[in-house]
Scaffold this active site. Structure first.
Site, mmCIF file in Angstrom:
data_model
loop_
_atom_site.group_PDB
_atom_site.id
_atom_site.type_symbol
_atom_site.label_atom_id
_atom_site.label_comp_id
_atom_site.label_asym_id
_atom_site.label_seq_id
_atom_site.Cartn_x
_atom_site.Cartn_y
_atom_site.Cartn_z
ATOM 1 N N SER A 33 5.273 -5.508 7.060
ATOM 2 C CA SER A 33 4.384 -5.866 5.973
ATOM 3 C C SER A 33 4.238 -7.376 5.778
ATOM 4 O O SER A 33 3.305 -7.807 5.114
ATOM 5 C CB SER A 33 4.882 -5.232 4.679
ATOM 6 O OG SER A 33 6.148 -5.746 4.320
ATOM 7 N N LYS A 54 5.902 -14.996 1.016
ATOM 8 C CA LYS A 54 5.324 -13.651 0.902
ATOM 9 C C LYS A 54 5.054 -13.349 -0.576
ATOM 10 O O LYS A 54 5.869 -13.689 -1.440
ATOM 11 C CB LYS A 54 6.295 -12.623 1.490
ATOM 12 C CG LYS A 54 5.703 -11.213 1.629
ATOM 13 C CD LYS A 54 6.699 -10.273 2.318
ATOM 14 C CE LYS A 54 6.150 -8.882 2.526
ATOM 15 N NZ LYS A 54 7.113 -7.989 3.194
ATOM 16 N N SER A 95 9.945 -5.229 8.294
ATOM 17 C CA SER A 95 8.787 -5.986 7.822
ATOM 18 C C SER A 95 8.816 -7.480 8.096
ATOM 19 O O SER A 95 7.811 -8.168 7.909
ATOM 20 C CB SER A 95 8.591 -5.772 6.322
ATOM 21 O OG SER A 95 8.043 -4.493 6.095
#
Ligand SMILES: [Zn+2]
Lengths: 482, 476
Positions: free
Chosen positions: A154, A79, A178
């Site tokens: 996310s 990420k 997330s």
């Protein structure tokens, strides 16, 4: 053999056996990811030099007769809010569009030590703020099952990459869901560790008292392998907990008998009928495996969304102050004085959702509002912790849906931030309490979209969560290809 | 004119002398080349996290325990949020609701007696970087960013600018005694903001206060306060009122000017720092610190007065630094004459130190040499006058008084016959003056003494000279 259907363990084994070289794997996955990315947009930057270096290290180790690392040759997507030395780290924000860090996150160092192949940096909601991956300066990401739908957020890019076979593993980060929610939307496994289990050093902070880096994978076993690599005490993170970590692969073995709680507040209004049915089916299967199922109550579940968003946004408003255009990142040039530099840099540098949260958080911390908002939310957080403490006096694990619905359509909630926030209802409570929780696939709805099941455990008892998840995964027999 | 009561509170920042910064491993040395002592943590890079330096906590606890403050065994760090280019994270890690220490008392001595200044809160925080501006650019040096700071806030109990001056002096002395800071205000190791308000005698509630910033010396704080007190009095006397505001002291102009009004003052939005755990301190650890505390300046003053029977003023001078106090005690102990030791140190020795800019421990005159010198005067080996020459040579050469006296033949002449001879000689050489003496000019006695001393190169014992001269004159 198709590389993209191999598990992390299989890839490593094949390299050790000499069936493939690490650079075969690295090159294949990089090439594939680059080809697929025009459609998926789940990678912001590619990690060619990282991949080449890791492949080279592995070859040298094998040539020297040394055992390669636990993740030798295993492609992984990171990420983009995890700091990677010399590799652009953007947090999917304009303000860090060209930021190339001079240091590594602790988890990145752990991955490199275990010879993982970093394929690239994954798209995400800007600074982790969002549940749909629509709030990215680098554009949105489709759900790999149906591009009309969001992949969740996310960590949407990470989930999409794993579900699409761009890499068997990914790292995400979870503040209020997330990792778990996109795992649920994309039909993969995602673990949010206990607060303090994994070092946050080098994770760009959103809500510091919630943030945890979490492993994402197609299987529980791969998830456990990755977790065992990153779960360590780190003296560079003062909130990192110092305790003896069990062997999380060992933890998968056998079928332990648990007492499992089902919170009645989670299986009530607002939940989609198909989601409810799939979760209930899974609970039945768990019962069939000999676990004891009890209904429990987490009475303050309703207050959790408000408490979570108040505290997380308060922390975020402060955490994001450092992006001021002074030392690194984007700086507006159309400026005459200091105040203007701050205003223009931050106005242009941040996206709408980030600015909304900075404003909400700033408000909650302001004189005259602090007691009513931040402090009250902190008290609610304590009450929610108490709810869990009481529940865990009776049960070992808690099963809930991960999200009240399956993936929603792109654009469906973009103009309805409150609606978007409410979809985090099942994940934020564990975040408020700092508890570990996993999402595993447990079915599909009539549109073919995956449904996720959440298992919440006691503090630092990821071993119990993984054991149940592993056994349920085999029982449910869920397979994306079906 | 009305009588006003002056209410002053001070907020002091002390830089703690640790090896490394408070939240990262960078060297705590901001005089190195710009930004050479910086890292992702103190530069506020994304993802970097603070780790508390235990040494900074220890030094802070030394101060709190030394002044009799109370330590919160569980204290909490907080973020103080504001934007400024030299503040890399956009917030300062500080303490707010549950600081490390509270309370404590600082005693000061003035002409009117002793007074006690009560402290309110004492907490740990990090220093910011330093901005400097060139012709065409603004620059920041982050070396200072992360230097541990101890913030000390007094109760509003200081009643004059002079008292504030004495208080700051004492704070500087204490931090030096405790070896936790250089206390150098010119270099910014000690900084002070002040707030001041007035109230009419007999009035219960406080008046509106102003805050003063930008004072760069202890004297500057006193001057700024004096100016501000006068300014407020004249405002009130003219029927005006004081505005609640922050004012900057302009040293060169000798006045304060508005920096920002109450409305413009920032809302710091304090909240608990989530990146740091609450700081827990054990009783045993604190007990160890307590055991290692030195005697404080005011305790030394009291003991010197009691033990050595010297005036409080002398005790105050001799305790100005720990090193000087040690020097005195060693000398007094060796010669057994504290008053003489005190006199010598307060005059000759301090003058030598001042001229050579040396500290007592670097002085060429170890206490045992000074003690020997004092004894040589007391036992009549040398005169006090010669001793003053000898001490200068001692400082220059490092020799003992004995070596110098021996080499230069400076022993006092106590042989009566030798002195009588000199007296006779002087009287016979000064027939004219002798006549005037007997005619009534008695003050010429001193002249004769001087002549005798000259004849003996200053070595004659002055008592004997006096006595013999008197006898001779009476005998004529
Ligand atoms: Zn540093």
């Amino acid at each position: 053999m198709e590389f993209e259907s191999m598990s992390a363990a299989q890839i490593r084994a094949s390299i050790i056996k000499g069936e493939f070289t690490a650079s075969d794997i690295a090159e294949y996955f990089l090439k594939q990811a680059k080809a697929e990315n025009s459609r998926l947009n789940c990678i912001i930057s590619f990690g060619d030099s990282y991949a080449a270096r890791a492949a080279e290290n592995i070859s040298q180790k094998i040539a020297a007769g040394l055992a390669p690392g636990k993740l030798a040759g295993v492609p992984i997507v990171i990420k983009d809010n995890l700091i990677t030395k010399d590799l652009r780290t953007t947090c999917a924000s304009h303000i860090l569009e060209d930021f190339i860090p001079p240091y590594n996150a602790t988890v990145i160092e752990s991955l490199l030590k275990q010879d993982a192949i970093i394929i690239g940096k994954a798209n995400m909601d800007e600074f982790g703020m969002g549940s749909s991956n629509e709030h990215s300066y680098f554009g949105r990401v489709p759900n790999p099952i149906d591009p009309e739908y969001v992949p969740g957020g996310s960590s949407g890019g990470s989930a999409c990459a794993v579900a699409s076979g761009l890499a068997p593993l990914a790292l995400g980060s979870d503040t209020g869901g997330s990792v778990r929610q996109p795992a649920s939307f994309c039909g993969i496994v995602g673990l949010k560790p206990s607060y303090g289990a994994v070092s946050r050093y080098g994770l760009v902070a959103f809500g510091s008292s919630f943030d945890q880096i979490g492993p994402m994978a197609r299987t529980v076993e791969d998830c456990a392998i990755l977790f065992s690599v990153i779960c360590k005490h780190d003296p560079r993170d003062s909130t990192s907990a110092n305790y003896v970590r069990p062997d999380y692969l060992e933890a998968l073995k056998g079928r332990k008998k648990f007492s499992i709680g089902i919170p009645r507040e989670y299986m009530a209004e607002g939940i989609d009928g198909e989601v409810l049915k799939a979760v209930q089916d899974a609970i039945e299967k768990a019962e069939g495996q000999g676990h004891e199922i009890t209904e429990i109550s987490l009475p303050h579940t309703k207050q959790s969304i408000a408490a979570y968003y108040t505290i997380a946004n308060s922390e975020a408003s402060s955490n994001l102050s450092r992006f001021d255009g002074v030392r690194y990142g984007y700086r507006s040039t159309a400026i005459d004085d200091l105040a203007e530099m701050y205003i223009r840099t931050r106005s242009a540098g941040f996206g709408a959702e980030v600015k909304r949260r900075i404003m909400l958080g700033t408000y909650s911390l302001s004189t005259g509002y602090y007691d009513e908002y931040y402090l009250k939310a902190a008290k609610v957080r304590e009450i929610i912790r108490d709810d869990f403490d009481k529940a865990f006096n009776e049960v070992d694990l808690i099963i809930t849906p991960t999200s009240p619905t399956t993936a929603f359509k792109l654009g469906e909630k973009i103009d309805n931030p409150l609606g978007m926030y409410l979809s985090d209802i099942y994940t934020v409570s564990a975040s408020l309490a700092g508890l570990p929780a996993i999402s595993i696939p447990c079915g599909k709805d009539n549109k073919g979209l995956p449904i996720g099941l959440q298992i919440i455990g006691k503090m630092f008892r990821e071993d119990e969560i993984l054991n149940l998840a592993y056994n349920l995964e085999r029982e449910i027999g869920y397979n994306l290809k079906q | 004119m009305n009588e006003y009561e002056i209410i002053i509170g001070l907020e002091i920042h002390v830089q703690l002398q640790t090896e490394t910064k408070i939240f990262c491993g960078c060297k705590n040395d901001y005089e190195a080349g710009p930004n050479t002592n910086s890292c992702p943590v103190c530069l506020g890079m994304p993802g970097a996290l603070p780790v508390l330096n235990r040494k900074a906590v220890e030094l802070a606890c030394r101060f709190i325990l030394a002044v009799g403050g109370e330590i919160n065994t569980r204290s909490i760090f907080a973020r103080k949020n504001y934007f400024y280019p030299d503040l890399p994270k956009g917030y300062q890690i500080s303490q707010h609701e549950r600081p490390l220490g509270k309370g404590g008392v600082i005693r000061i001595e003035s002409g009117e007696g002793n007074s006690e200044i009560m402290l309110q809160g004492i907490h740990l925080e990090e220093d910011a970087g330093k901005s400097f501006h060139l012709a065409d650019s603004s620059n920041i040096d982050f070396n200072r960013c992360g230097t541990p700071l101890l913030e000390i806030v007094t109760m509003p109990v200081i009643r004059s600018a002079q008292e504030a001056y004495l208080f700051l002096h004492r704070i500087r002395q204490i931090v030096q005694y405790l070896e936790i800071s250089s206390g150098d205000m010119e270099k910014g190791a000690l900084r002070c903001d002040a707030n001041v308000s007035l109230r009419r005698e007999g009035q219960h509630e406080y008046g509106i206060r102003t805050e003063l910033k930008n004072m760069n010396s202890i004297r500057g704080v006193e001057k700024a306060l004096s100016y501000e007190i006068e300014r407020q009095i004249s405002l009130l006397e003219q029927g005006g009122f004081v505005l609640q505001e922050t004012r900057l002291w302009d040293e060169s102009k000798g006045r304060t000017a508005t920096m920002r009004t109450k409305e413009e003052s920032p809302d710091y939005r304090y909240f608990p720092e989530p990146d740091l755990q609450p700081l827990e301190l054990s009783g045993a650890w604190l007990e160890d610190i307590m055991q290692g505390l030195p005697e404080l300046p005011h305790q030394k003053i009291d003991r010197f007065v009691r033990e050595y029977q010297i005036p409080p003023y002398d005790a105050g001078v001799l305790t100005s630094t720990r090193q000087l106090a040690d020097y005195f005690e060693e000398t007094a102990g060796l010669c057994g004459k504290p008053k003489q030791a005190s006199n010598w140190i307060m005059t000759e020795i301090m003058k030598i130190m001042k001229d050579a800019k040396t500290a007592p421990e670097e002085l060429n005159i170890p206490p045992r040499n000074l003690a020997e010198l004092i004894n040589s005067i007391e036992n009549g080996t040398i005169s006090g006058k010669i001793a003053k020459d000898i001490v200068v040579e001692m400082a220059a050469s490092g020799k003992t008084p004995g070596e110098i006296i021996g080499a230069r033949g400076l022993e006092q002449i106590t042989d009566k016959k030798v002195i009588e001879q000199a007296v006779e000689q002087v009287l016979s050489e000064n027939a004219e003056n002798l006549k005037r003496y007997f005619d009534g000019q008695q003050q010429l006695f001193g002249y004769f003494v001087g002549q005798v001393m000259m004849k003996t190169e200053g070595k004659a014992n002055p008592h004997l000279v006096n006595k013999i001269l008197k006898d001779k004159l009476n005998g004529r």
